[in-house]
Motif scaffolding. Structure first.
Motif, PDB file in Angstrom:
ATOM      1  N   ALA A  49      11.237 -15.052 -11.576  1.00 54.00           N
ATOM      2  CA  ALA A  49      11.303 -16.061 -10.517  1.00 54.00           C
ATOM      3  C   ALA A  49      10.553 -17.320 -10.897  1.00 54.00           C
ATOM      4  CB  ALA A  49      10.741 -15.486  -9.223  1.00 54.00           C
ATOM      5  N   VAL A  50       9.331 -17.151 -11.410  1.00 48.49           N
ATOM      6  CA  VAL A  50       8.560 -18.339 -11.733  1.00 48.49           C
ATOM      7  C   VAL A  50       9.042 -18.967 -13.022  1.00 48.49           C
ATOM      8  CG1 VAL A  50       6.490 -17.694 -10.460  1.00 48.49           C
ATOM      9  CG2 VAL A  50       6.739 -16.942 -12.772  1.00 48.49           C
ATOM     10  N   GLY A  51       9.556 -18.128 -13.944  1.00 44.55           N
ATOM     11  CA  GLY A  51      10.083 -18.679 -15.184  1.00 44.55           C
ATOM     12  C   GLY A  51      11.272 -19.586 -14.904  1.00 44.55           C
ATOM     13  N   ALA A  52      12.102 -19.179 -13.952  1.00 47.54           N
ATOM     14  CA  ALA A  52      13.271 -19.975 -13.611  1.00 47.54           C
ATOM     15  C   ALA A  52      12.875 -21.291 -12.959  1.00 47.54           C
ATOM     16  CB  ALA A  52      14.179 -19.191 -12.684  1.00 47.54           C
ATOM     17  N   ALA A  53      11.660 -21.317 -12.372  1.00 50.65           N
ATOM     18  CA  ALA A  53      11.220 -22.507 -11.666  1.00 50.65           C
ATOM     19  C   ALA A  53      10.470 -23.487 -12.570  1.00 50.65           C
ATOM     20  CB  ALA A  53      10.329 -22.107 -10.489  1.00 50.65           C
ATOM     21  N   ALA A  54      10.426 -23.220 -13.877  1.00 48.88           N
ATOM     22  CA  ALA A  54       9.713 -24.113 -14.794  1.00 48.88           C
ATOM     23  C   ALA A  54      10.334 -25.507 -14.721  1.00 48.88           C
ATOM     24  CB  ALA A  54       9.787 -23.583 -16.219  1.00 48.88           C
ATOM     25  N   PRO A  55       9.500 -26.537 -14.637  1.00 49.41           N
ATOM     26  CA  PRO A  55      10.038 -27.892 -14.520  1.00 49.41           C
ATOM     27  C   PRO A  55      10.699 -28.352 -15.809  1.00 49.41           C
ATOM     28  CG  PRO A  55       7.692 -27.985 -14.887  1.00 49.41           C
ATOM     29  CD  PRO A  55       8.046 -26.526 -14.718  1.00 49.41           C
ATOM     30  N   THR A  56      11.654 -29.215 -15.684  1.00 50.30           N
ATOM     31  CA  THR A  56      12.273 -29.815 -16.854  1.00 50.30           C
ATOM     32  C   THR A  56      11.335 -30.886 -17.384  1.00 50.30           C
ATOM     33  OG1 THR A  56      14.472 -29.409 -15.959  1.00 50.30           O
ATOM     34  CG2 THR A  56      14.298 -31.082 -17.672  1.00 50.30           C
ATOM     35  N   LEU A  57      11.038 -30.815 -18.682  1.00 47.60           N
ATOM     36  CA  LEU A  57      10.150 -31.781 -19.312  1.00 47.60           C
ATOM     37  C   LEU A  57      10.863 -32.458 -20.474  1.00 47.60           C
ATOM     38  CD1 LEU A  57       6.866 -29.654 -19.541  1.00 47.60           C
ATOM     39  CD2 LEU A  57       7.412 -31.382 -17.840  1.00 47.60           C
ATOM     40  N   THR A  58      10.493 -33.687 -20.738  1.00 41.85           N
ATOM     41  CA  THR A  58      11.030 -34.358 -21.921  1.00 41.85           C
ATOM     42  C   THR A  58      10.253 -33.864 -23.133  1.00 41.85           C
ATOM     43  OG1 THR A  58       9.489 -36.222 -21.826  1.00 41.85           O
ATOM     44  CG2 THR A  58      11.559 -36.425 -20.567  1.00 41.85           C
ATOM     45  N   ARG A  59      10.817 -34.074 -24.276  1.00 44.90           N
ATOM     46  CA  ARG A  59      10.194 -33.654 -25.529  1.00 44.90           C
ATOM     47  C   ARG A  59       8.814 -34.296 -25.701  1.00 44.90           C
ATOM     48  NH1 ARG A  59      11.757 -30.712 -29.107  1.00 44.90           N
ATOM     49  NH2 ARG A  59      13.874 -30.421 -28.421  1.00 44.90           N
ATOM     50  N   ALA A  60       8.675 -35.541 -25.288  1.00 50.10           N
ATOM     51  CA  ALA A  60       7.400 -36.249 -25.447  1.00 50.10           C
ATOM     52  C   ALA A  60       6.335 -35.745 -24.477  1.00 50.10           C
ATOM     53  CB  ALA A  60       7.611 -37.742 -25.245  1.00 50.10           C
ATOM     54  N   GLN A  61       6.743 -35.221 -23.327  1.00 41.77           N
ATOM     55  CA  GLN A  61       5.769 -34.776 -22.326  1.00 41.77           C
ATOM     56  C   GLN A  61       4.988 -33.544 -22.766  1.00 41.77           C
ATOM     57  OE1 GLN A  61       8.675 -34.684 -18.999  1.00 41.77           O
ATOM     58  NE2 GLN A  61       7.083 -35.734 -17.808  1.00 41.77           N
ATOM     59  N   VAL A  62       5.604 -32.660 -23.524  1.00 39.19           N
ATOM     60  CA  VAL A  62       4.946 -31.400 -23.892  1.00 39.19           C
ATOM     61  C   VAL A  62       3.698 -31.650 -24.749  1.00 39.19           C
ATOM     62  CG1 VAL A  62       5.224 -29.132 -24.961  1.00 39.19           C
ATOM     63  CG2 VAL A  62       7.104 -30.121 -23.634  1.00 39.19           C
ATOM     64  N   PRO A  63       3.791 -32.402 -25.865  1.00 35.14           N
ATOM     65  CA  PRO A  63       2.557 -32.671 -26.626  1.00 35.14           C
ATOM     66  C   PRO A  63       1.541 -33.490 -25.826  1.00 35.14           C
ATOM     67  CG  PRO A  63       4.505 -33.337 -27.895  1.00 35.14           C
ATOM     68  CD  PRO A  63       4.969 -32.901 -26.546  1.00 35.14           C
ATOM     69  N   GLU A  64       2.013 -34.384 -24.972  1.00 33.45           N
ATOM     70  CA  GLU A  64       1.085 -35.175 -24.151  1.00 33.45           C
ATOM     71  C   GLU A  64       0.307 -34.273 -23.189  1.00 33.45           C
ATOM     72  OE1 GLU A  64       0.012 -38.366 -24.158  1.00 33.45           O
ATOM     73  OE2 GLU A  64       1.098 -38.458 -26.050  1.00 33.45           O
ATOM     74  N   ARG A  65       0.985 -33.281 -22.636  1.00 33.83           N
ATOM     75  CA  ARG A  65       0.310 -32.332 -21.747  1.00 33.83           C
ATOM     76  C   ARG A  65      -0.686 -31.482 -22.540  1.00 33.83           C
ATOM     77  NH1 ARG A  65       2.568 -31.043 -16.682  1.00 33.83           N
ATOM     78  NH2 ARG A  65       1.988 -28.850 -17.008  1.00 33.83           N
ATOM     79  N   ALA A  66      -0.298 -31.026 -23.736  1.00 33.07           N
ATOM     80  CA  ALA A  66      -1.202 -30.233 -24.582  1.00 33.07           C
ATOM     81  C   ALA A  66      -2.441 -31.050 -24.949  1.00 33.07           C
ATOM     82  CB  ALA A  66      -0.472 -29.776 -25.839  1.00 33.07           C
ATOM     83  N   LYS A  67      -2.240 -32.316 -25.201  1.00 32.29           N
ATOM     84  CA  LYS A  67      -3.334 -33.216 -25.599  1.00 32.29           C
ATOM     85  C   LYS A  67      -4.416 -33.317 -24.525  1.00 32.29           C
ATOM     86  CE  LYS A  67      -3.874 -37.990 -27.207  1.00 32.29           C
ATOM     87  NZ  LYS A  67      -3.124 -39.238 -27.465  1.00 32.29           N
TER      88      LYS A  67
END
Length: 197
Positions: A49-67
């Motif tokens: 249920a929660v996996g299906a609710a994961a937000p759509t992110l752009t490729r650039a957002q993922v490293p920015e969030r990790a940072k």
């Protein structure tokens, strides 16, 4: 003073009615209930249920969030811990950091679960792009498993790459790796399913 036949009958039927009502209530309270889902089933349902609710992110957002974890601890990296949770609710280990970067549920799936189809799909190492993951999950020892967020190639020949990771004794860091590039070391490339190009 003796009772009339009517009073005796009423008292008798009243007692019978009360007994029947008590039996009915007892049956309702003790009737078998549907078995509760086993803990593993509840976990699987919750994860789906929660996996299906994961937000759509752009490729650039993922490293920015990790940072953000590089300085989230009052200007310092989030410390590493497998049994602790950061202020945002994610585990302070490698898979917790990656789960945060991908916007997944808290505390997040572990390294083994991150390589499953509801979170990622396998790709060739040469196809890695920012926001993808490099995962080593095929070990019986959890201390030998690892996952990093790919941030880009370190050279034109693609012999090394830059990545964000949560590492023991260090915490969050940005580091150059070559794990998985030559193959045979158990590291493989995966593309998160909630990334849009």
């Amino acid at each position: 003073m003796s009772e009339t036949p009517h009073q005796t009958g009423a008292r008798h039927w009243g007692a019978v009615a009360l007994t029947a009502l008590a039996c009915l209530a007892s049956t309702a309270l003790t009737a078998p209930q549907a078995p509760a889902a086993a803990p593993s089933e509840r976990t699987a349902v919750r994860a789906a249920a929660v996996g299906a609710a994961a937000p759509t992110l752009t490729r650039a957002q993922v490293p920015e969030r990790a940072k953000t974890w590089l300085t989230a601890n009052s200007g310092r990296p989030v410390p590493y811990a497998q049994d602790k949770y950061w202020k945002d609710g994610h585990r302070q280990d490698c898979s917790g950091c990656v789960s945060m970067a991908l916007g997944l549920w808290k505390p997040g799936p572990n390294t083994v679960s991150l390589k499953k189809a509801d979170h990622t799909r396998p790709i060739a190492m040469s196809d890695l792009a920012p926001g993808d993951l490099v995962i080593k999950a095929d070990s019986d020892n959890p201390n030998q498993r690892h996952v990093v967020v790919f941030d880009g190639w370190a050279d034109g020949a693609r012999t090394a790459y830059k990545s964000f990771e949560q590492a023991g004794g260090v915490g969050t860091r940005w580091k150059q790796h070559s794990c998985g590039v030559s193959g045979g070391d158990g590291h493989h490339a995966y593309r998160p399913v909630n990334i849009v190009d």
